[in-house]
Scaffold this active site. Structure first.
Site, PDB file in Angstrom:
ATOM      1  N   ARG A 295      24.658 -55.518 -48.140  1.00 45.35           N
ATOM      2  CA  ARG A 295      24.058 -55.625 -49.468  1.00 45.35           C
ATOM      3  C   ARG A 295      24.873 -54.769 -50.438  1.00 45.35           C
ATOM      4  NH1 ARG A 295      18.689 -54.826 -46.827  1.00 45.35           N
ATOM      5  NH2 ARG A 295      17.612 -56.835 -46.744  1.00 45.35           N
TER       6      ARG A 295
ATOM      7  N   GLN B 164      26.641 -49.925 -42.261  1.00 46.62           N
ATOM      8  CA  GLN B 164      26.562 -50.535 -40.937  1.00 46.62           C
ATOM      9  C   GLN B 164      26.957 -52.011 -40.956  1.00 46.62           C
ATOM     10  OE1 GLN B 164      23.214 -47.730 -38.805  1.00 46.62           O
ATOM     11  NE2 GLN B 164      22.504 -49.706 -39.518  1.00 46.62           N
TER      12      GLN B 164
ATOM     13  N   ASN C  14      26.068 -51.230 -36.201  1.00 48.74           N
ATOM     14  CA  ASN C  14      24.719 -51.605 -36.615  1.00 48.74           C
ATOM     15  C   ASN C  14      23.694 -51.039 -35.635  1.00 48.74           C
ATOM     16  OD1 ASN C  14      22.447 -52.725 -37.724  1.00 48.74           O
ATOM     17  ND2 ASN C  14      22.877 -54.811 -37.014  1.00 48.74           N
TER      18      ASN C  14
ATOM     19  N   ASP D 204      15.586 -47.182 -48.898  1.00 45.85           N
ATOM     20  CA  ASP D 204      16.193 -48.470 -48.581  1.00 45.85           C
ATOM     21  C   ASP D 204      17.338 -48.779 -49.532  1.00 45.85           C
ATOM     22  OD1 ASP D 204      14.726 -49.085 -46.379  1.00 45.85           O
ATOM     23  OD2 ASP D 204      13.336 -50.443 -47.372  1.00 45.85           O
TER      24      ASP D 204
ATOM     25  N   ASP E 266      17.864 -51.897 -50.723  1.00 50.18           N
ATOM     26  CA  ASP E 266      17.520 -53.030 -51.587  1.00 50.18           C
ATOM     27  C   ASP E 266      16.357 -52.687 -52.508  1.00 50.18           C
ATOM     28  OD1 ASP E 266      15.744 -52.863 -49.495  1.00 50.18           O
ATOM     29  OD2 ASP E 266      15.612 -55.018 -49.138  1.00 50.18           O
TER      30      ASP E 266
ATOM     31  N   ASP F 256       9.139 -45.323 -39.249  1.00 47.44           N
ATOM     32  CA  ASP F 256       8.527 -44.483 -40.278  1.00 47.44           C
ATOM     33  C   ASP F 256       7.079 -44.132 -39.949  1.00 47.44           C
ATOM     34  OD1 ASP F 256       7.604 -47.083 -40.650  1.00 47.44           O
ATOM     35  OD2 ASP F 256       8.461 -47.309 -42.656  1.00 47.44           O
TER      36      ASP F 256
ATOM     37  N   HIS G 248      10.923 -52.997 -54.690  1.00 42.59           N
ATOM     38  CA  HIS G 248      11.522 -53.443 -53.434  1.00 42.59           C
ATOM     39  C   HIS G 248      11.334 -54.950 -53.286  1.00 42.59           C
ATOM     40  CE1 HIS G 248      12.133 -53.834 -49.063  1.00 42.59           C
ATOM     41  NE2 HIS G 248      12.615 -52.609 -49.037  1.00 42.59           N
TER      42      HIS G 248
END
Length: 673
Positions: A211, A239, A268, A295, A297, A407, A431
């Site tokens: 991304r 990654q 990864n 994150d 994104d 998490d 998000h």
């Protein structure tokens, strides 16, 4: 953190008035509100039956908006806004109201000072507070008598906010326009809460994979000048193969962050492997007060990071401070106001007295009773989550889970060590919503189930995990009668891997995803096609009974009958015509088990709208998977206590920096023997 016993006090900025950085009209409802508060539209629940509750819940979600809007031209700067003549503007909003109950419950702050600076004669500033039931009270009001900038100061106690409640202010313009230049919430705090820099600092850990533009844009946002003094290092765990450094937006990120930015390349290892690397780097460097997982994104509100750090600095004990998540595509919609792990089911969820997917542009903060109760949580998603470095040093790094439950397990682990998690209103990111995915049936189904069982073995307070085993059987049968054989196979793989014990979690981290995908590709329900014409046309030997449509929702009794009879039907041979032609074409939103169970084949579209797959009933495969399902869950009933003991004893070792250093060795070339 230092002792709170110092007699010397200093003033600390807790929160300030902010406006959207880019004047985005889609987020204005989160910053300023021209609407009136209509609390009476939010009735208390009447009646205890399901119909009454559904009716009440529908009423609570009804929009109270009249369509009034703030024009972008009214936004004068990051902190200033113009109120047009005769208008009233409320700052009782997500980003500008003060979450008094959270500060009272979790920090050393006992009172706050609100300072509001306005310019324009005849302007009225009204300070309000709410109770936990959402009802508001006017605290004080003042009026300007000059066109010059005037600062009003209000001393406000936090004493009455045990269960919930907010402070906020409204500004009413008189015969002329008024500019609200700034507003600040400050407090006197013990001097030993001030660090050498005056505040804590943070290492931000971002895991990214393919991304590049999204991630580079986020890095530039983190370079906001007001945030820079709080940043120690921004780690990007790269990654993927489409790298962030190759994005055309990356030079702007480098310019904004300078030497604070470090890109760390590795294989990864999933989100947990990326975040663990960031935690390890932060721990070994040892200069930042906190590590924040974020994150790649997301779009962030930089002020939220400052607020999280400030809250952490003033917390009574080391505290994990998380932010909320809004939808990137509907920016005033809140995913959840707080999340818990329901202990009997051992499933993450919003508390039952809250509402998910809440639209602040339809129902503002002041018109929603439930938003005024303080919501205590078990964990916060790692889309934005601040963890004190001393907590990481004591309880360890992330579990090597690849994705899912890392998490939530960490929040439960911290809680068991006496470190709470607070999801702080006013700190948030936007998000990509999860509603556009169906990760319960794709390759992620393996990680969902495996990691949920691991987390339950570590933290469930009930013998044999409460409802875990029974619910897992129910879900497995639902996938089987839905002809989702690939999902059923992956779930069995997950359960087998859990039974193998915790010792191999690090070893399988780099390879398990490829192995999962290889197994999945063998099944037709996992073979996706983008073009509908790649499938045969729909044909049926018999028309639907009484012409019933697949979108009709069966009643509770009908669903129970289907649950009992569908597995029996799936033991029989399928209809011959269904071997060549699908019997139905089913939209993703309608692909429920009680609908799929009645077909012998169907074309089912995916949640993201880009493809579809052919589901075909196979009685032999059904028998084989069902047999394995019952056998493995019986093993769990027998072996749960011993398995839980093994995982709990191994937890410190597998989450230790030393264990993770060995996992990272192929990319670091280092090893501490």
């Amino acid at each position: 953190m230092g002792s709170t016993g110092s007699t010397t006090a200093v003033r600390r900025l807790l929160q300030r008035q902010i406006m959207p950085i880019d004047r985005d009209v889609d987020v204005l409802a989160l910053y300023v509100d021209p609407e009136e508060a209509r609390l009476d539209a939010d009735k208390y629940e009447i009646g205890g039956n399901r119909a009454a509750k559904d009716l009440n819940n529908a009423a609570i979600r009804q929009s109270t908006s009249t369509g009034r809007r703030v024009h972008p031209d009214q936004l004068l700067s990051r902190t200033a806004i113009r109120v047009d003549s005769g208008d009233r503007l409320s700052f009782g909003t997500y980003f500008n109201a003060f979450p008094a109950s959270y500060w009272r419950r979790w920090t050393v702050v006992s009172s706050v000072t609100l300072s509001v600076t306005v310019r324009g004669a005849g302007a009225m500033v009204i300070v309000n507070k709410s109770m936990a039931n959402g009802r508001s009270q006017k605290v004080e009001s003042v009026t300007t008598d000059s066109d010059e900038p005037t600062t009003f100061t209000f001393e406000l106690s936090l004493k009455p906010f045990v269960d919930g409640g907010w402070y906020w202010y409204d500004v009413v313009a008189g015969h002329g326009d008024v500019v609200v230049e700034s507003a600040e919430w400050t407090a006197e705090v013990p001097a030993d809460r001030l660090r050498e820099e005056g505040h804590g600092t943070v290492d931000i850990a971002i895991t990214t994979m393919n991304r590049p533009d999204f991630c580079a844009a986020l890095l530039a946002q983190l370079g906001e000048p007001d945030l820079l003094p709080y940043l120690d290092t921004v780690y990007v765990m790269e990654q993927g193969t489409d790298k962030v450094v190759d994005s055309e937006l990356f030079p702007a990120a480098v310019k904004a962050l300078g030497e604070r930015l470090q890109v760390v390349e590795q294989g990864n290892l999933g989100g947990s492997g990326g975040y663990a690397r960031g935690q390890l780097e932060s721990l070994r460097k040892g200069t930042a007060t906190y590590t924040m997982m974020m994150d790649d994104d997301v779009v962030c509100e930089p002020e939220g990071i400052i607020r999280a750090i400030t809250f952490g600095d003033l917390a009574r004990r080391p505290t994990i401070v998380g932010g909320h998540m809004f939808s990137l595509y509907a920016k005033s919609r809140l995913h959840s106001f707080g999340e818990i792990v329901q202990p009997w089911r051992f499933w993450w969820m919003s508390p039952l007295d809250t509402f998910s997917d809440w639209d602040f542009s339809a129902r503002n903060l002041r018109s929603s009773r439930w938003l005024h109760k303080r919501v205590d949580v078990d964990f916060n998603g790692w889309y934005m989550c601040l963890v004190p470095r001393e907590v990481i040093a004591e309880i360890g790094l992330s579990l090597p889970l690849f994705i899912k439950w890392d998490d939530s397990e960490y929040g439960l682990r911290a809680k068991a060590h006496g470190y709470p998690t607070v999801t702080l209103p006013g700190a948030a990111v936007w998000h990509v919503p999860w509603t556009d995915k169906n990760d319960a049936v794709d390759w992620q189904a393996y990680f969902h189930l495996r990691n949920r069982f691991i987390a339950a073995l570590l933290h469930s307070p009930y013998p044999k995990g409460g409802r875990m085993i029974r619910e897992s059987v129910n879900h497995q049968i639902a996938h089987l009668v839905s002809m989702q054989y690939s999902t059923a196979e992956l779930r069995l793989m997950a359960l087998e891997d859990v039974l193998a014990g915790p010792e191999g979690l690090h070893e399988m981290l780099p390879t398990r995803l490829a192995e999962v995908n290889q197994v999945r590709r063998q099944f037709t329900d996992a073979q996706l096609k983008a073009d509908r014409d790649d499938f045969a046309p729909v044909r049926r030997q018999k028309p639907p009974r009484k012409g019933r449509d697949i979108v009709e929702v069966p009643g509770r009794l009908s669903q129970l009958m289907t649950a009992g009879l569908a597995p029996i039907r799936h033991l029989k041979k399928p209809r011959e015509l269904s071997r060549e032609y699908p019997e139905a074409e089913i939209r993703a939103m309608d692909a429920r088990w009680y609908r799929l169970a009645s077909y012998d084949s169907a074309i089912v579209s995916m949640n993201d709208g880009t493809s579809a797959a052919l589901y075909q009933r196979d009685e032999k495969r059904f028998r084989e998977l069902a047999k394995r399902t019952f056998a493995i869950h019986e093993r769990y009933r027998r072996e749960w206590p011993e398995l839980a003991r093994r995982y709990r004893e191994a937890l410190p070792a597998i989450t230790s920096p030393e264990a993770w250093e060995r996992t990272f060795e192929p990319w670091t070339g280092e090893r501490d023997d």
